[in-house]
Design an enzyme around this catalytic site. Sequence first.
Site, mmCIF file in Angstrom:
data_model
loop_
_atom_site.group_PDB
_atom_site.id
_atom_site.type_symbol
_atom_site.label_atom_id
_atom_site.label_comp_id
_atom_site.label_asym_id
_atom_site.label_seq_id
_atom_site.Cartn_x
_atom_site.Cartn_y
_atom_site.Cartn_z
ATOM 1 N N LYS A 174 0.837 -1.206 0.000
ATOM 2 C CA LYS A 174 0.000 0.000 0.000
ATOM 3 C C LYS A 174 0.875 1.261 0.000
ATOM 4 O O LYS A 174 0.528 2.257 -0.615
ATOM 5 C CB LYS A 174 -0.887 0.016 1.242
ATOM 6 C CG LYS A 174 -2.039 -0.948 1.189
ATOM 7 C CD LYS A 174 -2.931 -0.674 2.376
ATOM 8 C CE LYS A 174 -4.112 -1.606 2.443
ATOM 9 N NZ LYS A 174 -4.948 -1.324 3.632
ATOM 10 N N ASP A 229 -9.353 2.218 4.758
ATOM 11 C CA ASP A 229 -10.089 0.979 4.971
ATOM 12 C C ASP A 229 -10.769 0.643 3.653
ATOM 13 O O ASP A 229 -11.287 1.529 2.971
ATOM 14 C CB ASP A 229 -11.117 1.140 6.092
ATOM 15 C CG ASP A 229 -11.550 -0.222 6.598
ATOM 16 O OD1 ASP A 229 -10.675 -0.990 7.034
ATOM 17 O OD2 ASP A 229 -12.748 -0.541 6.533
ATOM 18 N N GLY A 251 -4.949 -10.085 -1.794
ATOM 19 C CA GLY A 251 -6.347 -10.182 -1.369
ATOM 20 C C GLY A 251 -7.254 -10.738 -2.452
ATOM 21 O O GLY A 251 -6.974 -11.772 -3.064
ATOM 22 N N HIS A 304 -9.756 1.339 -6.527
ATOM 23 C CA HIS A 304 -10.441 2.085 -5.474
ATOM 24 C C HIS A 304 -9.435 2.896 -4.657
ATOM 25 O O HIS A 304 -9.626 4.071 -4.384
ATOM 26 C CB HIS A 304 -11.188 1.097 -4.568
ATOM 27 C CG HIS A 304 -10.354 -0.067 -4.121
ATOM 28 N ND1 HIS A 304 -9.565 -0.795 -4.979
ATOM 29 C CD2 HIS A 304 -10.141 -0.604 -2.894
ATOM 30 C CE1 HIS A 304 -8.927 -1.727 -4.306
ATOM 31 N NE2 HIS A 304 -9.260 -1.636 -3.032
HETATM 32 P P1 IMP Z 1 -7.946 -3.409 4.370
HETATM 33 O O1 IMP Z 1 -8.972 -2.385 4.631
HETATM 34 O O2 IMP Z 1 -6.814 -2.899 3.553
HETATM 35 O O3 IMP Z 1 -7.535 -4.165 5.581
HETATM 36 O O4 IMP Z 1 -8.619 -4.490 3.419
HETATM 37 C C1 IMP Z 1 -9.804 -5.166 3.740
HETATM 38 C C2 IMP Z 1 -9.892 -6.426 2.925
HETATM 39 O O5 IMP Z 1 -10.006 -6.121 1.550
HETATM 40 C C3 IMP Z 1 -8.693 -7.371 3.073
HETATM 41 O O6 IMP Z 1 -9.206 -8.687 3.024
HETATM 42 C C4 IMP Z 1 -7.861 -7.071 1.861
HETATM 43 O O7 IMP Z 1 -7.124 -8.199 1.430
HETATM 44 C C5 IMP Z 1 -8.921 -6.703 0.842
HETATM 45 N N1 IMP Z 1 -8.410 -5.689 -0.060
HETATM 46 C C6 IMP Z 1 -8.166 -4.385 0.215
HETATM 47 N N2 IMP Z 1 -7.684 -3.759 -0.855
HETATM 48 C C7 IMP Z 1 -7.614 -4.701 -1.813
HETATM 49 C C8 IMP Z 1 -7.164 -4.655 -3.167
HETATM 50 O O8 IMP Z 1 -6.701 -3.636 -3.693
HETATM 51 N N3 IMP Z 1 -7.260 -5.808 -3.838
HETATM 52 C C9 IMP Z 1 -7.746 -6.960 -3.302
HETATM 53 N N4 IMP Z 1 -8.153 -7.058 -2.063
HETATM 54 C C10 IMP Z 1 -8.090 -5.929 -1.323
#
Ligand code: IMP
Length: 230
Positions: free
Chosen positions: A11, A60, A188, A213
Amino acid sequence: MLRYVTTNDGKVREAREYLDGVSQLDYDYTEVQATELGPIAARGAREAYRHAGEPVLVDDAGLFVEGFDGFPGPYSSYVEETLGVETVGRLVAAEIDEPRRASFRCVMAYCDGAAFAASPDPVDRADRSAAAAAGAERSSEDAASDDGAERTDDAETTEAAADPLPVKLFEGTVRGRIVEPRGDGGFGYDPIFEHDGRTLAEMSPAEKNAISHRGRALEKFAEWYPERSE
Ligand code: IMP
């Protein structure tokens, strides 16, 4: 100096495409459960700012599957950890007809301890929803009012009661559909999320950044931030 609060190095690399001089703050803030991303990110930004004492950016994100009324949404991390991405893909395929529309959403929350002038970007001024979702823990506004409910000794809550910190929110969305896993890039849910014929895992980091996003939210933030930091 601006600190991007995350334990995910990927990130930070994405953020550097948009922001010169941003550095990582590897701090594990409390991820409250809530039904929307904004209050979760805002709560994290307040906690991280109180910890670091420097301007912070917390994001988030979540995957919102239309045929599941937006699930897993804010619960995406938990669902990824418990079921795994491939199982989510199989469940969607079993339960929902094509085109299996979904979107990824990201909210970036910025906090530097000061207030914000009115503008089109949303500002979260209290922890109310996050605190409600967290149950016993009190929100800054609630803690400040004397309604007789039980209080926690949590230092953050006490500080928040004295000084609720405004947080500026920047949102980004990418629309797509859920498909069988393809590609080995990204992380992810990337392999099961297709946008314009390719999964996010089939794109280079730069290609993903341009449409993702998080990229879109970062772009909005990067447009606004130079004025703030002058
Ligand atoms: P966080 O808010 O970054 O912790 O993400 C929340 C969830 O969404 C986690 O399961 C991440 O693996 C998934 N996630 C967040 N951003 C991405 C992305 O860009 N690609 C795929 N999965 C994502």
